[in-house]
Enzyme design. Structure first.
Site, PDB file in Angstrom:
ATOM      1  N   MET A 128      -8.633 -27.111 -15.666  1.00 50.84           N
ATOM      2  CA  MET A 128      -7.227 -26.761 -15.631  1.00 50.84           C
ATOM      3  C   MET A 128      -6.576 -26.963 -17.100  1.00 50.84           C
ATOM      4  SD  MET A 128      -6.048 -27.020 -12.698  1.00 50.84           S
ATOM      5  CE  MET A 128      -4.620 -27.062 -12.967  1.00 50.84           C
ATOM      6  N   HIS A 185      -5.275 -17.839  -4.038  1.00 52.53           N
ATOM      7  CA  HIS A 185      -5.414 -19.274  -4.443  1.00 52.53           C
ATOM      8  C   HIS A 185      -4.508 -19.950  -3.926  1.00 52.53           C
ATOM      9  CE1 HIS A 185      -6.739 -22.307  -7.662  1.00 52.53           C
ATOM     10  NE2 HIS A 185      -5.237 -22.671  -7.729  1.00 52.53           N
ATOM     11  N   ASP A 221      -2.763 -23.824  -3.402  1.00 55.23           N
ATOM     12  CA  ASP A 221      -2.375 -24.843  -4.133  1.00 55.23           C
ATOM     13  C   ASP A 221      -2.028 -25.987  -3.193  1.00 55.23           C
ATOM     14  OD1 ASP A 221      -3.266 -24.599  -6.787  1.00 55.23           O
ATOM     15  OD2 ASP A 221      -1.707 -23.119  -6.995  1.00 55.23           O
ATOM     16  N   GLY A 262      -0.305 -17.532 -11.231  1.00 58.94           N
ATOM     17  CA  GLY A 262       0.791 -17.649 -10.399  1.00 58.94           C
ATOM     18  C   GLY A 262       1.999 -16.757 -10.847  1.00 58.94           C
ATOM     19  N   HIS A 313      -7.193 -24.903  -3.620  1.00 54.98           N
ATOM     20  CA  HIS A 313      -7.389 -26.129  -4.767  1.00 54.98           C
ATOM     21  C   HIS A 313      -6.633 -27.083  -4.239  1.00 54.98           C
ATOM     22  CE1 HIS A 313      -5.705 -26.855  -9.021  1.00 54.98           C
ATOM     23  NE2 HIS A 313      -6.796 -27.817  -8.783  1.00 54.98           N
ATOM     24  N   SER A 344      -2.163 -17.122  -7.542  1.00 59.09           N
ATOM     25  CA  SER A 344      -1.789 -18.540  -7.008  1.00 59.09           C
ATOM     26  C   SER A 344      -0.353 -18.086  -6.066  1.00 59.09           C
ATOM     27  CB  SER A 344      -1.550 -19.412  -7.724  1.00 59.09           C
ATOM     28  OG  SER A 344      -1.005 -20.508  -7.258  1.00 59.09           O
TER      29      SER A 344
END
Ligand code: DX5
Ligand code: ZN
Length: 228
Positions: free
Chosen positions: A136, A32, A34, A196, A65, A8
């Site tokens: 999640m 990824h 966000d 992340g 996401h 992330s």
């Protein structure tokens, strides 16, 4: 498909995203991304123009996401922006089946995310409409939060549904995934791992990705669902 790692960029340098994507490119499967709107979650990150530009400069496909309200309206635009996968939160969608079908029509993998307190069972019948289920493992909104063990039974339940119905559905975990927690996720049934802070907080992000991959692969091989 086996184990996949999707670092992330929430924990990357937002003033130099292209360089931070390049740092993980040799080791990662996805980037990824966000997207937060300060409405569905209490944080604000990036939107369409940045995703469009990332898609142009990244050697890896984008795993977007969406943590945004009114996601039925906006998700197709992220598909058109060049993402490879677009994940919406079921809590933010009014018509998840229609949205999943629309995303596939727009040429991306369709992902659906569940917050930690959202149960999988009510959605069991729509899993065939999806390419990925995101469970999640923290409350969405911020990086660097502690992993929530209480999600592990849901990961296992999701894997049981996928196995029982022979679905081609990836199970992604996101939040607090690190060397200390990745094995528990893999053993329970996850096969796509977002990380992340565990990646971008490391001196060598690509090596951190490789480490997570090896741990996840070994844990999967010894697990209830990964054994041949
Ligand atoms: C949180 C985001 C995550 C976040 C994970 O809402 O969806 O993707 O970047 O960060 P870590 O791995 O630090 O928990
Ligand atoms: Zn995320």
């Amino acid at each position: 498909m086996g184990v996949q790692i999707s670092p992330s960029i929430l924990s990357a340098d937002f003033t130099d995203l292209a360089a931070d994507v390049a740092r993980i490119a040799p080791a990662a499967d996805w980037v990824h991304v966000d997207v937060m709107d300060n409405h569905f979650v209490p944080n604000l990150t990036i939107g369409l123009p940045v995703v469009e530009r990332l898609a142009e400069v990244s050697d890896l496909p984008l795993d977007v996401h969406l943590m945004i309200a009114d996601v039925d309206r906006w998700a197709p635009d992220y598909a058109d922006a060049g993402a490879g996968s677009v994940t919406f939160h079921v809590e933010a969608s009014t018509a998840p089946v229609r949205l999943a079908r629309t995303l596939r029509e727009h040429g991306v993998r369709a992902g659906m995310a569940l917050r930690p307190a959202t149960a999988i069972e009510p959605y069991a019948d729509l899993l065939a409409e999806l390419d990925m289920l995101l469970l999640m493992t923290v409350e969405p909104g911020f990086g660097g939060q502690a992993f929530l063990d209480l999600v592990l039974p849901k990961i296992r339940a999701a894997r049981e549904l996928v196995k029982g119905r022979d679905l081609d559905l990836w199970i992604q975990v996101d939040g607090g995934v690190a060397a200390e927690t990745v094995e528990r996720c893999a053993e329970a049934g996850a096969d796509v791992f977002v990380a992340g802070s565990a990646v971008y907080g490391a001196d060598d992000p690509a090596a951190a990705v490789e480490g997570l991959r090896q741990q996840a692969a070994a844990a999967t091989a010894g697990s209830w669902w990964g054994r041949p």
